[in-house]
Design a protein around this motif. Structure first.
Motif, PDB file in Angstrom:
ATOM      1  N   ASP A 281     -42.740-125.759 -10.886  1.00 20.33           N
ATOM      2  CA  ASP A 281     -43.729-125.469 -11.919  1.00 20.33           C
ATOM      3  C   ASP A 281     -44.770-124.474 -11.407  1.00 20.33           C
ATOM      4  O   ASP A 281     -45.149-123.535 -12.097  1.00 20.33           O
ATOM      5  N   ARG A 282     -45.220-124.706 -10.178  1.00 16.91           N
ATOM      6  CA  ARG A 282     -46.243-123.835  -9.611  1.00 16.91           C
ATOM      7  C   ARG A 282     -45.712-122.427  -9.378  1.00 16.91           C
ATOM      8  O   ARG A 282     -46.392-121.438  -9.673  1.00 16.91           O
ATOM      9  N   PHE A 285     -45.453-120.585 -12.701  1.00 20.39           N
ATOM     10  CA  PHE A 285     -46.763-120.171 -13.205  1.00 20.39           C
ATOM     11  C   PHE A 285     -47.336-119.018 -12.383  1.00 20.39           C
ATOM     12  O   PHE A 285     -47.802-118.014 -12.940  1.00 20.39           O
ATOM     13  N   GLU A 286     -47.273-119.138 -11.053  1.00 17.48           N
ATOM     14  CA  GLU A 286     -47.910-118.133 -10.201  1.00 17.48           C
ATOM     15  C   GLU A 286     -47.158-116.813 -10.172  1.00 17.48           C
ATOM     16  O   GLU A 286     -47.736-115.781  -9.806  1.00 17.48           O
ATOM     17  N   SER A 291     -43.192-120.464 -18.664  1.00 19.60           N
ATOM     18  CA  SER A 291     -42.837-121.870 -18.511  1.00 19.60           C
ATOM     19  C   SER A 291     -41.795-122.003 -17.406  1.00 19.60           C
ATOM     20  O   SER A 291     -41.136-121.030 -17.021  1.00 19.60           O
ATOM     21  N   THR A 292     -41.644-123.228 -16.905  1.00 25.44           N
ATOM     22  CA  THR A 292     -40.632-123.476 -15.883  1.00 25.44           C
ATOM     23  C   THR A 292     -39.235-123.263 -16.450  1.00 25.44           C
ATOM     24  O   THR A 292     -38.346-122.762 -15.768  1.00 25.44           O
TER      25      THR A 292
END
Length: 331
Positions: A281-282, A285-286, A291-292
């Protein structure tokens, strides 16, 4: 959905090898098969000996070896038996050898770098003792299109190629590696290789060429922001979106949208190939994905595997329960 990719079972391994005094040729043949794959060997009439030092974390592998005079031939049958479509980077340390693959034939000596496809027939010979490094480049760990068209001999005049050579040497010259550190160092080498295989189109003259180069730099600088779209890049440049597409195409770049996706997925890929637990997920986002799920879709489209599958293949890890989304969620 929160998705973690575990890497607790990734191991850093090292091994020193010397040929068996009673069967030097046979022991070297067995060692090469175990470390590299099927290859035919032609030994001369004189005495032969060899030694090697191998390090690996999963498919990340570098071997420093010294070998007496020898002919190597990887036939179509060898290729079919292995089914291995990875690449190799061969860096001479001492001595010289001739290498041939396809229509290319080159003589290599210290200072040069050989890049070749393990999934194609090849021939290599040296009439003297040589020492060299050989780095395994796992399949799809560099851009497939760049690797497919890469030269047999990398341009040693480029600082990037010299930096690549130095980075691979660091892998065997330094001590105290952990799985995480070794995978980071290997990933750094592959990033340099990817750059060496993909020189940016030269900046031409004229307003369109300058706009294309400015657009590329803006895309690279802002790719981590999911709000950045081709429309936003065009607005930053003060031109229309249609004009942006035209100037990128005329300068030899992919479309703005394709370039954004490629930069995002390649940056995420480099972060995934580190032997530490990662938070999908991170990363999504980064690196600019909305979205994942969109990250997994883009990743699988580009690399042919999901992020968890790629980590399991390259790092030799096992996917942890609950870390892989159902196929219906990523198709």
């Amino acid at each position: 959905m929160h998705e973690n990719g575990g890497a607790a079972d990734a191991e850093y391994l090292s091994e020193r090898f010397s040929t068996d005094a009673d069967d030097a040729a046979g022991s070297w043949s067995d060692y090469l098969y175990r470390r590299q794959g099927s290859v035919g060997l032609g030994f001369g009439a004189g005495e032969f000996n060899s030694d090697a030092y191998a390090q690996n974390v999963g498919q990340f592998q570098v071997v420093r070896f010294t070998s007496g005079a020898l002919d190597y031939q990887r036939s179509r049958r060898d290729v079919r038996c292995d089914g291995d479509n990875s690449y190799r980077l061969l860096i001479p340390l001492d001595g010289r050898f001739m290498f041939e693959q396809g229509e290319s034939r080159e003589v290599f000596e210290p200072g040069r770098v050989c890049f070749f496809h393990w999934g194609r027939p090849l021939w290599m010979t040296h009439s003297e003792t040589i020492s060299a490094l050989i780095l395994t480049v796992p399949e799809r760990s560099v851009d497939p299109a760049r690797a497919e068209t890469g030269p047999l001999a990398l341009d040693e005049k480029r600082p990037l190629v010299r930096a690549l050579r130095s980075q691979v040497r660091t892998l065997v010259e330094e001590e105290g590696w952990t799985a995480a550190d070794f995978s980071v160092a290997c990933t750094s080498a592959l990033t340099l290789l990817d750059g060496a295989l993909n020189p940016s189109p030269g900046v031409g003259s004229g307003r369109r060429a300058l706009d294309a180069e400015r657009a590329r730099r803006l895309i690279e600088a802002h790719a981590h922001d999911p709000r950045v779209t081709p429309e936003a890049i065009a607005a930053m440049l003060g031109i229309g979106e249609r004009t942006l597409y035209k100037v990128m195409r005329s300068s030899g770049y992919p479309s703005p949208g394709a370039l954004l996706r490629t930069i995002r997925v390649e940056r995420a890929h480099r972060r995934l190939l580190v032997a530490l637990p990662v938070d999908m997920d991170r990363i999504a986002f980064e690196e600019g994905f909305p979205s994942t799920r969109r990250f997994r879709e883009a990743y699988r489209e580009y690399y042919g595997l999901t992020p968890v599958q790629m980590r399991a293949r390259v790092l030799g890890t096992r996917a942890q329960p609950g870390t892989e989304a159902p196929e219906s969620a990523v198709s």
